[in-house]
Design a protein around this motif. Structure first.
Motif, PDB file in Angstrom:
ATOM      1  N   UNK A  67      -9.475   7.920  -6.521  1.00  0.00           N
ATOM      2  CA  UNK A  67      -8.227   7.574  -5.858  1.00  0.00           C
ATOM      3  C   UNK A  67      -8.288   6.149  -5.308  1.00  0.00           C
ATOM      4  N   UNK A  68      -9.450   5.757  -4.757  1.00  0.00           N
ATOM      5  CA  UNK A  68      -9.620   4.395  -4.242  1.00  0.00           C
ATOM      6  C   UNK A  68      -9.455   3.363  -5.355  1.00  0.00           C
ATOM      7  N   UNK A  69     -10.043   3.639  -6.518  1.00  0.00           N
ATOM      8  CA  UNK A  69      -9.901   2.727  -7.658  1.00  0.00           C
ATOM      9  C   UNK A  69      -8.431   2.605  -8.052  1.00  0.00           C
ATOM     10  N   UNK A  70      -7.737   3.734  -8.067  1.00  0.00           N
ATOM     11  CA  UNK A  70      -6.319   3.720  -8.437  1.00  0.00           C
ATOM     12  C   UNK A  70      -5.494   2.925  -7.424  1.00  0.00           C
ATOM     13  N   UNK A  71      -5.851   3.035  -6.144  1.00  0.00           N
ATOM     14  CA  UNK A  71      -5.115   2.307  -5.117  1.00  0.00           C
ATOM     15  C   UNK A  71      -5.283   0.798  -5.286  1.00  0.00           C
ATOM     16  N   UNK A  72      -6.513   0.360  -5.569  1.00  0.00           N
ATOM     17  CA  UNK A  72      -6.726  -1.068  -5.808  1.00  0.00           C
ATOM     18  C   UNK A  72      -5.987  -1.506  -7.065  1.00  0.00           C
ATOM     19  N   UNK A  73      -6.040  -0.676  -8.109  1.00  0.00           N
ATOM     20  CA  UNK A  73      -5.349  -1.010  -9.350  1.00  0.00           C
ATOM     21  C   UNK A  73      -3.847  -1.106  -9.196  1.00  0.00           C
ATOM     22  N   UNK A  74      -3.303  -0.422  -8.184  1.00  0.00           N
ATOM     23  CA  UNK A  74      -1.854  -0.448  -7.970  1.00  0.00           C
ATOM     24  C   UNK A  74      -1.396  -1.686  -7.202  1.00  0.00           C
ATOM     25  N   UNK A  75      -2.349  -2.460  -6.680  1.00  0.00           N
ATOM     26  CA  UNK A  75      -1.996  -3.667  -5.922  1.00  0.00           C
ATOM     27  C   UNK A  75      -1.838  -4.828  -6.895  1.00  0.00           C
ATOM     28  N   UNK A  76      -0.619  -5.243  -7.111  1.00  0.00           N
ATOM     29  CA  UNK A  76      -0.337  -6.258  -8.134  1.00  0.00           C
ATOM     30  C   UNK A  76      -0.997  -7.592  -7.828  1.00  0.00           C
ATOM     31  N   UNK A  77      -1.265  -7.875  -6.562  1.00  0.00           N
ATOM     32  CA  UNK A  77      -1.812  -9.182  -6.182  1.00  0.00           C
ATOM     33  C   UNK A  77      -3.313  -9.305  -6.423  1.00  0.00           C
ATOM     34  N   UNK A  78      -4.021  -8.214  -6.645  1.00  0.00           N
ATOM     35  CA  UNK A  78      -5.481  -8.264  -6.747  1.00  0.00           C
ATOM     36  C   UNK A  78      -5.974  -9.167  -7.874  1.00  0.00           C
ATOM     37  N   UNK A  79      -5.432  -9.088  -9.104  1.00  0.00           N
ATOM     38  CA  UNK A  79      -5.935  -9.994 -10.153  1.00  0.00           C
ATOM     39  C   UNK A  79      -5.801 -11.467  -9.774  1.00  0.00           C
ATOM     40  N   UNK A 105      -8.386 -13.066   2.257  1.00  0.00           N
ATOM     41  CA  UNK A 105      -8.053 -12.244   1.086  1.00  0.00           C
ATOM     42  C   UNK A 105      -8.463 -10.780   1.300  1.00  0.00           C
ATOM     43  N   UNK A 106      -9.630 -10.570   1.918  1.00  0.00           N
ATOM     44  CA  UNK A 106     -10.089  -9.200   2.186  1.00  0.00           C
ATOM     45  C   UNK A 106      -9.131  -8.488   3.134  1.00  0.00           C
ATOM     46  N   UNK A 107      -8.643  -9.231   4.125  1.00  0.00           N
ATOM     47  CA  UNK A 107      -7.678  -8.636   5.056  1.00  0.00           C
ATOM     48  C   UNK A 107      -6.383  -8.274   4.338  1.00  0.00           C
ATOM     49  N   UNK A 108      -5.935  -9.140   3.441  1.00  0.00           N
ATOM     50  CA  UNK A 108      -4.728  -8.854   2.669  1.00  0.00           C
ATOM     51  C   UNK A 108      -4.910  -7.587   1.827  1.00  0.00           C
ATOM     52  N   UNK A 109      -6.074  -7.463   1.192  1.00  0.00           N
ATOM     53  CA  UNK A 109      -6.330  -6.272   0.374  1.00  0.00           C
ATOM     54  C   UNK A 109      -6.336  -5.022   1.238  1.00  0.00           C
ATOM     55  N   UNK A 110      -6.982  -5.097   2.418  1.00  0.00           N
ATOM     56  CA  UNK A 110      -6.995  -3.952   3.322  1.00  0.00           C
ATOM     57  C   UNK A 110      -5.592  -3.554   3.748  1.00  0.00           C
ATOM     58  N   UNK A 111      -4.749  -4.548   4.045  1.00  0.00           N
ATOM     59  CA  UNK A 111      -3.377  -4.244   4.434  1.00  0.00           C
ATOM     60  C   UNK A 111      -2.574  -3.688   3.268  1.00  0.00           C
ATOM     61  N   UNK A 112      -2.837  -4.221   2.072  1.00  0.00           N
ATOM     62  CA  UNK A 112      -2.182  -3.681   0.887  1.00  0.00           C
ATOM     63  C   UNK A 112      -2.538  -2.210   0.695  1.00  0.00           C
ATOM     64  N   UNK A 113      -3.824  -1.889   0.929  1.00  0.00           N
ATOM     65  CA  UNK A 113      -4.243  -0.485   0.811  1.00  0.00           C
ATOM     66  C   UNK A 113      -3.438   0.392   1.747  1.00  0.00           C
ATOM     67  N   UNK A 114      -3.266  -0.077   2.981  1.00  0.00           N
ATOM     68  CA  UNK A 114      -2.500   0.687   3.964  1.00  0.00           C
ATOM     69  C   UNK A 114      -1.054   0.847   3.514  1.00  0.00           C
ATOM     70  N   UNK A 115      -0.467  -0.259   3.032  1.00  0.00           N
ATOM     71  CA  UNK A 115       0.929  -0.202   2.583  1.00  0.00           C
ATOM     72  C   UNK A 115       1.085   0.731   1.394  1.00  0.00           C
ATOM     73  N   UNK A 116       0.142   0.639   0.462  1.00  0.00           N
ATOM     74  CA  UNK A 116       0.212   1.485  -0.725  1.00  0.00           C
ATOM     75  C   UNK A 116       0.060   2.955  -0.343  1.00  0.00           C
ATOM     76  N   UNK A 117      -0.848   3.243   0.591  1.00  0.00           N
ATOM     77  CA  UNK A 117      -1.017   4.623   1.044  1.00  0.00           C
ATOM     78  C   UNK A 117       0.263   5.138   1.680  1.00  0.00           C
TER      79      UNK A 117
END
Length: 405
Positions: free
Chosen positions: A15-27, A151-163
């Motif tokens: 599920x964690x992998x899927x959540x990161x994959x769903x964040x369009x900004x990560x690449x 960038x790490x903070x942005x990813x963490x916030x994206x995880x929260x938003x995606x959840x």
């Protein structure tokens, strides 16, 4: 590269992998990290006490680790960051006083390395944002760390938003399913209960047209009264189902100029049904009222019936209804007293206690009255003591015409 022996991943990591994959900004973030650090490999890693798993990668180095790829946890510096969440950065491992002899650079042939922890908004450790290369790098370590931490903070916030988004979608889907089931349940309940009642009512009407003895007429009257009573119970059950299953009791708001006469008719009906001829009513509704007159009549009938059944038999019931520019206030008073420990439960369904005297009905009257009040954007309250008796007050504000549709 020392990959782990493809240990099965748990559902939570998948599920964690899927959540990161769903964040369009990560690449784009990984590409920018590679540019800032001069590294040819960058990754977002999920790091637990047993796994190092790549959730997203940028690889022009040929490191050979894709999404879902694993490294032996103990072979990574990320494991040390998990234990003591602080950034690690060096540009030339073989000349570094500590990392020249560290097992990770030697094992993976690394010279430059940057890794910062990723935290969820609740403060829990998720993993790392890291960049590596086999060639040395020259960079401003403080500036690079600040950039990667952002960038790490942005990813963490994206995880929260995606959840939250996924939870909202799941909640909406569940709510829609519940609404469909609710409507189906109420429709089936109404049909299955009313069909035999209608059949019994029609049969009774036909029997009343047939010649019958005096005793037969009395029995038919009892059957007719029982059918009427069962029909009322069915209505209570349906209203209860609508209220408890989330739909609320429906109201049809219209401007009604005949509310006062309809409410007075309720007074007469309750008096006749309960034998209480001591209901003193004052109804001052002089202008059309925006409401559902049938539902208000039901509310009043429930309050008066409650007063007639539970109030003091040797004291009159008083009803006072007044309207003004602010709305309507309806008060029903009786001489009975409600125990303090029961006041807070009066408007809950089936609130009668095991020790209460057996009474007709399902104990839903006050609950339904409160739901009708709520549907009119109003309130229903009660006060009771030995000195003043019991008073129910329904207050309904003037409802804007825009809500009448």
């Amino acid at each position: 590269m020392q990959q782990s022996a493809a240990a099965p991943l748990g559902a939570d990591i998948i599920q964690d992998i899927a959540e990161i994959g769903a964040i369009a900004a990560v690449p784009r973030i990984l590409e920018t990290v590679a540019h800032i650090t001069g590294s040819r490999f960058a990754a977002v890693a999920r790091v637990t006490d047993s796994h190092w798993v790549a959730c997203a990668t940028y690889d022009t180095l040929g490191f050979g680790l894709g999404v879902g790829g694993q490294l032996v946890l103990e072979s990574t510096i990320c494991n040390e960051i998990r234990q003591a969440p602080q950034p690690v950065i060096f540009g030339h491992a073989s000349e570094h006083p500590h990392y020249a002899s560290h097992h990770t650079p030697r094992l993976y042939g690394l010279e430059s390395y940057v890794s910062v922890p990723i935290f969820r908004p609740d403060g829990s450790f998720f993993g790392t944002l890291c960049a590596i290369d086999s060639a040395p790098a020259r960079f401003d370590e403080a500036q690079v760390v600040r950039s990667l931490e952002l960038f790490a903070e942005l990813i963490g916030n994206y995880l929260h938003t995606e959840q939250r988004l996924q939870q909202a979608v799941a909640d909406l889907s569940a709510a829609n399913e519940t609404a469909v089931l609710r409507d189906q349940f109420i429709a089936v309940l109404g049909h299955d209960l009313r069909s035999p009642l209608q059949a019994a009512s029609m049969a009774t009407e036909m029997l009343e047209l047939e010649p019958h003895t005096e005793r037969g007429g009395m029995l038919l009257t009892r059957v007719r009264d029982s059918i009427t009573r069962i029909d009322g119970l069915v209505e209570d059950v349906l209203d209860f189902a609508r209220g408890r299953l989330g739909g609320g009791i429906p109201v049809a708001l219209t401007y009604d100029a005949n509310v006062a006469a309809q409410l007075m008719q309720v007074v007469h009906e309750v008096a006749g049904a309960t034998g209480r001829n001591d209901i003193i009513a004052t109804i001052a509704v002089d202008a059309p009222l925006l409401c559902d007159a049938n539902r208000l009549s039901q509310l009043l009938a429930n309050l008066l019936t409650n007063a007639a059944v539970h109030g003091a038999a040797d004291q009159p019931i008083t009803l006072d209804i007044q309207t003004d520019a602010n709305g309507l206030v309806l008060q029903v008073h009786n001489g009975g007293v409600i125990a303090p420990d029961k006041l807070g439960k009066l408007f809950t369904p089936f609130s009668r206690e095991a020790g209460d005297q057996p009474r007709p009905g399902l104990g839903l009257g006050l609950y339904i009255a409160a739901e009708i009040a709520k549907a009119h954007n109003g309130t229903l309250s009660v006060e009771s003591d030995a000195a003043r008796g019991t008073r129910f007050v329904f207050a309904m504000p003037a409802i804007p015409l825009a809500l009448a549709g």
